[in-house]
Scaffold this active site. Structure first.
Site, PDB file in Angstrom:
ATOM      1  N   VAL A 133       0.841  -1.192   0.000  1.00 38.89           N
ATOM      2  CA  VAL A 133       0.000   0.000   0.000  1.00 38.89           C
ATOM      3  C   VAL A 133       0.880   1.247   0.000  1.00 38.89           C
ATOM      4  O   VAL A 133       1.987   1.248   0.533  1.00 38.89           O
ATOM      5  CB  VAL A 133      -0.955  -0.012   1.222  1.00 38.89           C
ATOM      6  CG1 VAL A 133      -0.188   0.121   2.525  1.00 38.89           C
ATOM      7  CG2 VAL A 133      -2.015   1.048   1.115  1.00 38.89           C
ATOM      8  N   CYS A 134       0.386   2.314  -0.642  1.00 42.38           N
ATOM      9  CA  CYS A 134       1.074   3.604  -0.667  1.00 42.38           C
ATOM     10  C   CYS A 134       0.042   4.689  -0.976  1.00 42.38           C
ATOM     11  O   CYS A 134      -1.144   4.399  -1.109  1.00 42.38           O
ATOM     12  CB  CYS A 134       2.204   3.602  -1.697  1.00 42.38           C
ATOM     13  SG  CYS A 134       1.655   3.232  -3.377  1.00 42.38           S
ATOM     14  N   THR A 135       0.479   5.924  -1.095  1.00 42.73           N
ATOM     15  CA  THR A 135      -0.463   7.045  -1.209  1.00 42.73           C
ATOM     16  C   THR A 135      -1.292   7.001  -2.489  1.00 42.73           C
ATOM     17  O   THR A 135      -2.520   7.047  -2.454  1.00 42.73           O
ATOM     18  CB  THR A 135       0.287   8.391  -1.138  1.00 42.73           C
ATOM     19  OG1 THR A 135       1.094   8.412   0.033  1.00 42.73           O
ATOM     20  CG2 THR A 135      -0.697   9.561  -1.089  1.00 42.73           C
TER      21      THR A 135
END
Length: 247
Positions: free
Chosen positions: A177-179
């Site tokens: 997961v990331c922005t």
């Protein structure tokens, strides 16, 4: 009534043979269409965030796609009363998101997307671990309840963390997961390249997840750090003042 400024964020991992040749073409159309912002070009693809009228940012995106020919393009549009950027910059880079790992072919070799609507169900399975690929100051503001924080100061430190945590990852389905999607997508390519088969990533990143799901199952905790004047947003994407985050 004044027209809202459209802010278009986009990236794609696609092989670009001579990215330097695209710079004058993109600068020409961008300046003609009164576009501001930054477009990064590299052999591995493009990564950009730029603003202007809705029509004009889409014209620049169409030109970018025509020049590079990607199979998949990630695009998100937000709106503002003012331009968030001062001028247009088109830059040549070694990587569109710096990891300092040579010979990754993210275009052909990456994990599977998980749609935001399916994310909660997927990450609550017993054999899935979630890794937050963002930097520690971003994770500090908010993350998923079950996510592992690698405690990195920069994305360049992430490959070393992976090498040091082989036992943790062994035999698991790994969800990244990331922005906005770009770092987790590249992270899946890294893991695939060293032999991990069941690797996944959240399509569109945290921001798309919050927009699509409104955090209905409360698996997200805190706020989401963003790299613009908002600094952080709540789970309904409302801006939050975070002066202490400016570091």
């Amino acid at each position: 009534m004044n027209e809202k400024i459209a802010i278009l964020s986009t990236y794609s991992f696609v092989n670009i043979e001579e990215p330097a040749n695209l710079i004058p073409k993109l600068l020409l159309i961008g300046k003609r269409k009164y576009i501001r912002g930054t477009i990064l070009l590299a052999n591995e693809g493009f990564n950009g965030s730029f603003s202007g009228s809705y029509e004009n940012v889409n014209l620049v995106l169409e030109e970018l796609i025509k020049l590079t020919g990607p199979k998949d393009v990630n695009v998100k549009i937000n709106y503002s009363d003012v331009h968030p950027f001062q001028k247009l910059k088109v830059r040549l880079k070694k990587e569109i998101v710096a990891m300092n790992v040579d010979d990754l072919n993210v275009d052909l070799f990456k994990g599977e997307y998980i749609e935001p609507k399916d994310w909660d169900e997927f990450i609550t399975k017993q054999d899935v671990i979630v890794i937050d690929t963002r930097n520690d100051y971003e994770v500090e503001v908010g993350t998923f309840k079950s996510a592992i924080n690698p405690n990195t100061k920069t994305f360049k430190q992430f490959p070393a963390w992976v090498q040091q945590n082989q036992e943790l990852l062994k035999g698991k389905k790994i969800a990244m997961v990331c922005t906005g999607g770009i770092r987790c997508e590249k992270s899946t390519s890294l893991l695939k390249s060293i032999g991990y088969d069941e690797v996944y990533h959240l399509k569109g990143g945290i921001l798309q997840y919050l927009e699509d799901t409104q955090n209905k199952n409360n698996l997200w905790q805190g706020e989401c750090f963003v790299f613009d004047d908002r600094r952080a947003v709540t789970d309904d994407l409302s801006p939050v003042e975070r002066h202490w985050l400016q570091r």
